[in-house]
Motif scaffolding. Structure first.
Motif, PDB file in Angstrom:
ATOM      1  N   PHE A 233      39.480   3.369  24.200  1.00 44.42           N
ATOM      2  CA  PHE A 233      39.016   3.859  25.502  1.00 44.42           C
ATOM      3  C   PHE A 233      37.560   3.478  25.715  1.00 44.42           C
ATOM      4  N   THR A 234      37.214   3.160  26.967  1.00 40.54           N
ATOM      5  CA  THR A 234      35.799   2.980  27.266  1.00 40.54           C
ATOM      6  C   THR A 234      35.074   4.299  27.010  1.00 40.54           C
ATOM      7  N   PRO A 235      33.806   4.254  26.658  1.00 37.68           N
ATOM      8  CA  PRO A 235      33.062   5.494  26.418  1.00 37.68           C
ATOM      9  C   PRO A 235      33.084   6.458  27.597  1.00 37.68           C
ATOM     10  N   THR A 236      32.980   5.935  28.833  1.00 38.42           N
ATOM     11  CA  THR A 236      32.995   6.834  29.988  1.00 38.42           C
ATOM     12  C   THR A 236      34.341   7.525  30.136  1.00 38.42           C
ATOM     13  N   LYS A 237      35.432   6.796  29.943  1.00 38.16           N
ATOM     14  CA  LYS A 237      36.768   7.397  30.037  1.00 38.16           C
ATOM     15  C   LYS A 237      36.975   8.418  28.928  1.00 38.16           C
ATOM     16  N   ALA A 238      36.582   8.055  27.703  1.00 36.60           N
ATOM     17  CA  ALA A 238      36.753   8.961  26.567  1.00 36.60           C
ATOM     18  C   ALA A 238      35.985  10.260  26.779  1.00 36.60           C
ATOM     19  N   ALA A 239      34.756  10.141  27.286  1.00 38.98           N
ATOM     20  CA  ALA A 239      33.929  11.327  27.492  1.00 38.98           C
ATOM     21  C   ALA A 239      34.482  12.199  28.607  1.00 38.98           C
ATOM     22  N   LYS A 240      34.870  11.582  29.713  1.00 38.40           N
ATOM     23  CA  LYS A 240      35.354  12.325  30.876  1.00 38.40           C
ATOM     24  C   LYS A 240      36.652  13.064  30.586  1.00 38.40           C
ATOM     25  N   GLU A 241      37.550  12.431  29.809  1.00 36.25           N
ATOM     26  CA  GLU A 241      38.877  12.996  29.584  1.00 36.25           C
ATOM     27  C   GLU A 241      39.010  13.714  28.245  1.00 36.25           C
ATOM     28  N   GLY A 242      37.879  13.893  27.534  1.00 42.89           N
ATOM     29  CA  GLY A 242      37.920  14.605  26.268  1.00 42.89           C
ATOM     30  C   GLY A 242      38.604  13.838  25.162  1.00 42.89           C
ATOM     31  N   LEU A 243      38.548  12.504  25.243  1.00 41.39           N
ATOM     32  CA  LEU A 243      39.179  11.648  24.249  1.00 41.39           C
ATOM     33  C   LEU A 243      38.166  11.131  23.224  1.00 41.39           C
ATOM     34  N   ASP A 244      37.020  11.770  23.174  1.00 44.01           N
ATOM     35  CA  ASP A 244      35.917  11.312  22.340  1.00 44.01           C
ATOM     36  C   ASP A 244      35.729  12.126  21.066  1.00 44.01           C
ATOM     37  N   GLN A 245      36.688  12.949  20.703  1.00 42.68           N
ATOM     38  CA  GLN A 245      36.519  13.800  19.524  1.00 42.68           C
ATOM     39  C   GLN A 245      36.383  12.971  18.246  1.00 42.68           C
ATOM     40  N   GLY A 246      36.994  11.804  18.241  1.00 40.45           N
ATOM     41  CA  GLY A 246      36.909  10.950  17.065  1.00 40.45           C
ATOM     42  C   GLY A 246      35.520  10.432  16.781  1.00 40.45           C
ATOM     43  N   VAL A 247      34.655  10.403  17.805  1.00 43.43           N
ATOM     44  CA  VAL A 247      33.275   9.954  17.593  1.00 43.43           C
ATOM     45  C   VAL A 247      32.255  11.065  17.826  1.00 43.43           C
ATOM     46  N   CYS A 248      32.644  12.109  18.544  1.00 44.18           N
ATOM     47  CA  CYS A 248      31.710  13.195  18.848  1.00 44.18           C
ATOM     48  C   CYS A 248      32.041  14.506  18.122  1.00 44.18           C
ATOM     49  N   GLY A 249      33.237  14.595  17.567  1.00 45.54           N
ATOM     50  CA  GLY A 249      33.594  15.792  16.821  1.00 45.54           C
ATOM     51  C   GLY A 249      33.554  17.041  17.683  1.00 45.54           C
ATOM     52  N   ASN A 250      32.959  18.089  17.143  1.00 42.22           N
ATOM     53  CA  ASN A 250      32.932  19.389  17.826  1.00 42.22           C
ATOM     54  C   ASN A 250      31.641  19.627  18.599  1.00 42.22           C
ATOM     55  N   CYS A 251      30.912  18.571  18.911  1.00 42.06           N
ATOM     56  CA  CYS A 251      29.640  18.729  19.625  1.00 42.06           C
ATOM     57  C   CYS A 251      29.865  19.479  20.937  1.00 42.06           C
ATOM     58  N   SER A 252      29.126  20.539  21.121  1.00 38.89           N
ATOM     59  CA  SER A 252      29.284  21.375  22.314  1.00 38.89           C
ATOM     60  C   SER A 252      28.675  20.758  23.559  1.00 38.89           C
ATOM     61  N   LEU A 253      27.928  19.671  23.404  1.00 39.85           N
ATOM     62  CA  LEU A 253      27.292  19.030  24.557  1.00 39.85           C
ATOM     63  C   LEU A 253      28.162  17.944  25.180  1.00 39.85           C
ATOM     64  N   ARG A 254      29.349  17.715  24.645  1.00 42.03           N
ATOM     65  CA  ARG A 254      30.244  16.685  25.158  1.00 42.03           C
ATOM     66  C   ARG A 254      30.467  16.859  26.651  1.00 42.03           C
ATOM     67  N   MET A 255      30.718  15.742  27.330  1.00 43.27           N
ATOM     68  CA  MET A 255      30.883  15.772  28.774  1.00 43.27           C
ATOM     69  C   MET A 255      32.080  16.625  29.193  1.00 43.27           C
ATOM     70  N   SER A 256      33.118  16.668  28.361  1.00 46.08           N
ATOM     71  CA  SER A 256      34.300  17.468  28.687  1.00 46.08           C
ATOM     72  C   SER A 256      34.120  18.942  28.329  1.00 46.08           C
ATOM     73  N   GLN A 257      32.993  19.270  27.692  1.00 48.41           N
ATOM     74  CA  GLN A 257      32.707  20.657  27.317  1.00 48.41           C
ATOM     75  C   GLN A 257      31.642  21.242  28.255  1.00 48.41           C
ATOM     76  N   THR A 258      30.382  20.984  27.939  1.00 51.19           N
ATOM     77  CA  THR A 258      29.301  21.510  28.779  1.00 51.19           C
ATOM     78  C   THR A 258      28.703  20.467  29.714  1.00 51.19           C
ATOM     79  N   GLY A 259      28.972  19.190  29.453  1.00 49.75           N
ATOM     80  CA  GLY A 259      28.399  18.130  30.290  1.00 49.75           C
ATOM     81  C   GLY A 259      26.912  17.991  30.133  1.00 49.75           C
ATOM     82  N   ALA A 260      26.389  18.310  28.941  1.00 47.23           N
ATOM     83  CA  ALA A 260      24.940  18.289  28.735  1.00 47.23           C
ATOM     84  C   ALA A 260      24.474  17.147  27.844  1.00 47.23           C
ATOM     85  N   CYS A 261      25.374  16.297  27.390  1.00 48.16           N
ATOM     86  CA  CYS A 261      24.972  15.182  26.533  1.00 48.16           C
ATOM     87  C   CYS A 261      23.979  14.294  27.270  1.00 48.16           C
ATOM     88  N   TYR A 262      22.864  13.978  26.625  1.00 46.23           N
ATOM     89  CA  TYR A 262      21.797  13.248  27.287  1.00 46.23           C
ATOM     90  C   TYR A 262      22.037  11.741  27.334  1.00 46.23           C
TER      91      TYR A 262
END
Length: 241
Positions: free
Chosen positions: A49-78
């Motif tokens: 997945f492209t990074p934008t698609k993975a982040a938007k759809e919560g498909l980024d757990q494999g690279v972001c793990g349980n980070c609470s700032l993920r775009m699909s969680q709080t949307g605060a990733c800088y």
């Protein structure tokens, strides 16, 4: 001829077993990031997945793990993901040569400082992949949100990313140095100092090097920064804690 970027590793994420890859860039053209300075950048991305698609759809757990700032969680990733998409697309075109013995020798010779995890959590990639690169570099910075359950050997190289004083104390009690994102003008804990770049924007990560894992150095705090809407999302997240 020296290339700007190299594919280092492809495999199953240690976070969720999904297919991911690791690319290093910045050997020829340094990053435009004024905060980090001339560090080799490292990108841990999903293969499918492209990074934008993975982040938007919560498909980024494999690279972001349980980070609470993920775009699909709080949307605060800088991190701005549009440039990261470029890394992904170049990877899918197989435009990155393989990082091999010659590149490792070059890294040892020039001692390029490296940013462990420009995007993605370093602990998604096996420790054994990273350590020769870090050792060759001799200078690095890095952070992980997976500090509560990752390979303990990472304490030598990474800071624990935390978002509250209580979380910082837990991580410190487990032997981590911490990097805490704080609200603007929030007070520091007694064992913290402010990020040196925040104090003086002429100081860059490549020359500072304080965020490099367990040692007698102080813990670091840094006021939230980035796009206004991301800062707003982070403040909402803090207020809910």
């Amino acid at each position: 001829m020296l290339e700007n970027g190299y594919i280092v590793w492809e495999g199953a994420s240690l976070l969720d077993n999904s297919p991911i890859f690791l690319v290093l860039t910045g050997f020829v053209f340094p990053t435009s990031n004024r905060r980090t300075g001339r560090q080799i950048q490292s990108w841990i991305l999903q293969q499918d997945f492209t990074p934008t698609k993975a982040a938007k759809e919560g498909l980024d757990q494999g690279v972001c793990g349980n980070c609470s700032l993920r775009m699909s969680q709080t949307g605060a990733c800088y991190v701005s993901l549009l440039p990261v998409n470029n890394v992904y697309h170049k990877y899918t075109r197989r435009a990155y040569p393989k990082f091999g013995a010659n590149e490792m020798a070059m890294l040892k010779h020039y001692r390029y400082p490296i940013r462990i995890g420009s995007y993605g959590d370093p602990t998604a990639v096996p420790f054994e992949v990273w350590e020769p690169i870090i050792s060759a570099s001799k200078r690095w910075t890095g952070f992980t949100h997976q500090w509560s359950h990752c390979d303990s050997r990472w304490k030598k190289y990474l800071m624990a990313s935390v978002h509250s004083s209580s979380e910082a104390r837990v991580a410190q009690n487990q032997g981590w140095r911490t990097f805490r994102i704080i609200a603007p003008n929030a007070p520091l804990s007694e064992n913290e100092i402010l990020c040196r770049h925040t104090e003086d924007d002429r100081v860059q990560c490549d020359s500072c090097g304080l965020c490099n894992g367990a040692s007698s150095k102080p813990n670091i705090a840094d006021p939230v920064h980035g796009l206004n809407w991301k800062v707003s999302n982070f403040m909402k997240y803090l207020n809910q804690q």
